[in-house]
Scaffold this motif. Sequence first.
Motif, short mmCIF file in Angstrom:
data_model
loop_
_atom_site.label_atom_id
_atom_site.label_comp_id
_atom_site.label_asym_id
_atom_site.label_seq_id
_atom_site.Cartn_x
_atom_site.Cartn_y
_atom_site.Cartn_z
N THR A 225 0.84 -1.21 0.00
CA THR A 225 0.00 0.00 0.00
C THR A 225 0.87 1.25 0.00
OG1 THR A 225 -1.76 -1.17 1.20
CG2 THR A 225 -1.80 1.24 1.27
N ALA A 226 1.92 1.24 0.85
CA ALA A 226 2.82 2.38 0.93
C ALA A 226 3.56 2.60 -0.39
CB ALA A 226 3.82 2.18 2.07
N ARG A 227 3.95 1.52 -1.06
CA ARG A 227 4.65 1.67 -2.33
C ARG A 227 3.74 2.23 -3.40
NH1 ARG A 227 7.30 -3.14 -0.66
NH2 ARG A 227 5.89 -4.49 -1.83
N VAL A 228 2.48 1.80 -3.43
CA VAL A 228 1.55 2.35 -4.42
C VAL A 228 1.30 3.83 -4.15
CG1 VAL A 228 -0.80 2.24 -5.33
CG2 VAL A 228 0.47 0.13 -4.91
N LEU A 229 1.13 4.19 -2.88
CA LEU A 229 1.02 5.61 -2.55
C LEU A 229 2.26 6.35 -3.01
CD1 LEU A 229 -0.36 8.03 -1.16
CD2 LEU A 229 0.70 7.27 0.99
N GLY A 230 3.41 5.74 -2.81
CA GLY A 230 4.66 6.36 -3.26
C GLY A 230 4.70 6.59 -4.75
N THR A 231 4.18 5.63 -5.53
CA THR A 231 4.16 5.84 -6.98
C THR A 231 3.19 6.95 -7.36
OG1 THR A 231 2.44 4.15 -7.38
CG2 THR A 231 4.74 3.43 -7.40
N TRP A 232 2.12 7.11 -6.62
CA TRP A 232 1.23 8.24 -6.85
C TRP A 232 1.98 9.55 -6.68
CZ3 TRP A 232 -4.28 7.81 -4.27
CH2 TRP A 232 -5.05 6.88 -4.97
N LEU A 233 2.63 9.69 -5.54
CA LEU A 233 3.25 10.97 -5.19
C LEU A 233 4.49 11.25 -6.04
CD1 LEU A 233 2.90 10.88 -1.29
CD2 LEU A 233 1.30 11.76 -3.01
N SER A 234 5.11 10.22 -6.58
CA SER A 234 6.31 10.42 -7.40
C SER A 234 6.02 10.28 -8.89
CB SER A 234 7.39 9.40 -7.01
OG SER A 234 6.94 8.08 -7.23
N ARG A 235 4.73 10.05 -9.22
CA ARG A 235 4.30 9.92 -10.62
C ARG A 235 5.06 8.83 -11.36
NH1 ARG A 235 3.93 15.17 -8.95
NH2 ARG A 235 2.08 16.37 -9.59
N ARG A 236 5.15 7.67 -10.69
CA ARG A 236 5.82 6.52 -11.29
C ARG A 236 4.81 5.42 -11.57
NH1 ARG A 236 10.86 6.32 -6.94
NH2 ARG A 236 11.79 8.32 -7.53
N PRO A 237 5.18 4.42 -12.35
CA PRO A 237 4.25 3.31 -12.63
C PRO A 237 3.87 2.56 -11.36
CG PRO A 237 6.06 3.33 -14.21
CD PRO A 237 6.42 4.31 -13.14
N VAL A 238 2.63 2.11 -11.30
CA VAL A 238 2.13 1.39 -10.12
C VAL A 238 2.68 -0.03 -10.11
CG1 VAL A 238 0.06 0.54 -8.96
CG2 VAL A 238 0.05 2.80 -10.06
N PRO A 239 3.26 -0.48 -8.99
CA PRO A 239 3.83 -1.83 -8.94
C PRO A 239 2.77 -2.90 -8.71
CG PRO A 239 4.09 -0.77 -6.82
CD PRO A 239 3.46 0.26 -7.73
N GLN A 240 3.16 -4.15 -8.87
CA GLN A 240 2.29 -5.28 -8.54
C GLN A 240 2.09 -5.34 -7.01
OE1 GLN A 240 0.90 -7.56 -10.82
NE2 GLN A 240 1.63 -6.09 -12.34
N THR A 241 0.94 -5.89 -6.61
CA THR A 241 0.64 -5.99 -5.17
C THR A 241 0.13 -7.40 -4.85
OG1 THR A 241 -1.59 -5.09 -5.58
CG2 THR A 241 0.12 -3.54 -4.88
N PRO A 242 1.01 -8.40 -4.90
CA PRO A 242 0.56 -9.79 -4.72
C PRO A 242 -0.02 -10.08 -3.34
CG PRO A 242 2.96 -9.65 -4.77
CD PRO A 242 2.46 -8.32 -5.20
#
Length: 394
Positions: A176-193
């Motif tokens: 969840t934190a990594r996806v939020l991080g991609t939002w704030l840094s405008r990067r591609p959303v990672p997989q979340t297995p």
Amino acid sequence: MEASSDRFVRAVQRHWETQGSAALSARRISALADAPVSSIYHHFGSLEQLFGASQQASLARAKVWLADRLTQFAGLPRGFDAFPGFFAEIIDEWAYVQRGLAFAWRECQLLAESNPLFRPLSAEWDELWRGFWQEAGARFALGAGTPIAYRVFENESFLHMIRWRRLVDRAALDETARVLGTWLSRRPVPQTPWRDFARAEAMRAMPDLPQRDDTAARIVAAAADFISDAGVARLTHRAVADRAGLTLGMVSHKFATKSALLEAGFEGLYEANLNRLQGGPGSLSSPNRESVLAAIGGMILRGASVRGSDELFVAVARDPSLSQFGLQLRYLRGRTSMGTLQTLVGEERVITPTEAALFSSFTTSQIRCFAGAGTCLAEDSVRREIAALLDILR
């Protein structure tokens, strides 16, 4: 030797973690603190004032803890890449190690819903966390993403108090934190297995609710409705009977004890939450982005308080007998938000379930903060926060 006034405060704080204010009486606190009932009124004047003093003590402890968290990474180079790990660790330590303080904060929010005495204290909690995330945002170079990080934290830290499987919960929080991080840094959303696994398990393992006859179903719905409006503390058989249009005797026959009536109310709240979570894209999904934005703002400002859901979440977080509800409440978030968010960002990219869950956390925190405010300032704040999020997502 600890003063009796301090013993009362600590007794209240411990009880917030295990049962909440609704189950607290002067006699109960006296027994927990091993001090006479008269001492409560001697030291504090009333139970409300004791609760207020207990909140102040919890705030003081939280301030010390948060200040220490900021010193823990002194010297870390400023920049965004370290943010997701920090975000997940703060939530995890708050919800697990500082669990008593986490319950005190949520108890204050619930008390503030119906008692003006606690509204300044609830605002103080909000300002404490806002200040912390302003400082963290500066250190991690979040910029305009700082308020978004706080909004998501405010709700995700609540959900993380609900326990399922420790390993999965922690791994899913990291995702969840990594996806939020991609939002704030405008990067591609990672997989979340891990989140995908938990979400699939939540769908597979939904508990079977009791089969109720028409009268019992009316009582369940009325109890849930009453908790949403007035909270657990005021729930009585007579109040539910009035709400359901039934006799007191009929309600008492179907649910003989206060505990049984309370469980019925939580059953109704869970069912209502589940129906909303399973509702698909939701009524806000529309090809017209501006109408969706207006509808979201109206929902947040005019919408019903989230008190009923919050009462349910707190109860599930503290009571192991309600744990069968926790998996769905935690991991099915966002099903009704997905279509709305997809409309807002456009068709250029596909919204993932984890992004929808984050958007649900963002808007739920807004509702908790702004519902019923009905002012131009509140409306401006809501639209400004949503606009900032959409600017980042696009």
